[in-house]
Design a protein around this motif. Structure first.
Motif, PDB file in Angstrom:
ATOM      1  N   ASN A 101       0.796  -1.221   0.000  1.00 15.71           N
ATOM      2  CA  ASN A 101       0.000   0.000   0.000  1.00 15.71           C
ATOM      3  C   ASN A 101       0.827   1.269   0.000  1.00 15.71           C
ATOM      4  O   ASN A 101       0.304   2.332  -0.282  1.00 15.71           O
ATOM      5  N   GLU A 102       2.121   1.183   0.334  1.00 14.07           N
ATOM      6  CA  GLU A 102       2.936   2.386   0.474  1.00 14.07           C
ATOM      7  C   GLU A 102       2.954   3.152  -0.839  1.00 14.07           C
ATOM      8  O   GLU A 102       3.336   2.617  -1.873  1.00 14.07           O
ATOM      9  N   GLN A 103       2.530   4.421  -0.774  1.00 11.90           N
ATOM     10  CA  GLN A 103       2.548   5.286  -1.948  1.00 11.90           C
ATOM     11  C   GLN A 103       3.515   6.426  -1.724  1.00 11.90           C
ATOM     12  O   GLN A 103       3.557   7.007  -0.641  1.00 11.90           O
ATOM     13  N   PHE A 104       4.260   6.734  -2.790  1.00 14.99           N
ATOM     14  CA  PHE A 104       5.223   7.826  -2.742  1.00 14.99           C
ATOM     15  C   PHE A 104       4.842   8.837  -3.816  1.00 14.99           C
ATOM     16  O   PHE A 104       4.503   8.460  -4.941  1.00 14.99           O
ATOM     17  N   PHE A 105       4.915  10.110  -3.441  1.00 14.63           N
ATOM     18  CA  PHE A 105       4.404  11.167  -4.292  1.00 14.63           C
ATOM     19  C   PHE A 105       5.498  11.964  -4.984  1.00 14.63           C
ATOM     20  O   PHE A 105       6.590  12.154  -4.436  1.00 14.63           O
ATOM     21  N   GLY A 106       5.142  12.433  -6.171  1.00 12.89           N
ATOM     22  CA  GLY A 106       5.985  13.390  -6.860  1.00 12.89           C
ATOM     23  C   GLY A 106       5.823  14.772  -6.251  1.00 12.89           C
ATOM     24  O   GLY A 106       5.008  14.974  -5.340  1.00 12.89           O
TER      25      GLY A 106
END
Lengths: 114, 110
Positions: A101-106
């Protein structure tokens, strides 16, 4: 975590025109997402960008207004079509690995429509 | 869908104090509970997360606690510093997509 870049970082556009935002990741990722953040507000998911197939749009967002491409596992584009001042927002892409589930953003693209 | 509430909306503390932000959610299927920090002009940064099989997780000055029965989880920041000033978002989920809370603006005064 992956390094994510977006182009342009900001733009000022005239109503009725379209803008394409690019999202580039430095490694292959399974999941890519596009979010909108209106001024002073939270993040709202626009769609999930699927590699090799049509994007999956959330309620209230349609392909004609926000066409999305994802030609490979490291790149995606979001187009904001026929813009109006209400489209003035920050547009963010995010990435996640499969089954995680880990999301990384721009860093986001700040769009102003006049 | 998931209903997420985050409190408080604004939190002002003095440097060195502790700060606590609470997030309540509605979907009992949620099993992943992240916190994001967003500084002005930047994208959200994942600062800590917890999964449903754990009650608490710590990483230096920040910690997250989870109460699955009551459907809430909290972010704890100790010994706050001016650089902790930012907007913090919770985003609980049981699926691949995140549902964000409305955010908490934390202001840490020197």
């Amino acid at each position: 975590s992956a390094v994510i870049s977006q182009k342009p970082s900001r733009d000022i556009c005239q109503r009725g025109t379209s803008l394409t935002i690019q999202c580039q990741v430095d490694s292959q990722v399974t999941m890519m997402f596009w979010y909108r953040q209106q001024p002073g507000q939270s993040l709202t998911l626009i769609a999930t960008a699927n590699q090799g197939s049509e994007a999956t749009y959330e309620s209230g967002f349609v392909i004609d207004k926000f066409p999305i491409s994802r030609p490979n596992l490291t790149f995606s584009t979001l187009t904001v079509s026929n813009m109006s001042p209400e489209d003035s927002s920050i547009y963010l892409c995010s990435v996640a690995a499969s089954g995680n589930n880990e999301q990384f953003f721009g860093p986001g693209t700040r769009l102003t429509v006049l | 869908g998931e209903n997420v509430e985050q409190h408080p909306s604004t939190l002002s503390v003095q440097e060195g104090d502790s700060a606590v932000i609470k997030c309540t959610y509605s979907d009992s299927a949620s099993n992943y509970f992240p916190w994001y920090k967003q500084e002005l002009g930047k994208g959200p940064q994942l600062i800590i997360d917890i999964r449903s099989n754990v009650g608490e997780k710590k990483d230096q000055r920040i910690a997250v606690t989870l109460n699955k029965t009551a459907k809430h989880f909290s972010l704890h920041i100790t010994e706050t510093q001016p650089e902790d000033s930012a907007v913090y978002f919770c985003a609980p989920t049981g699926y691949s997509t995140l549902t964000f809370g409305k955010g908490t603006m934390l202001l840490v005064s020197p």
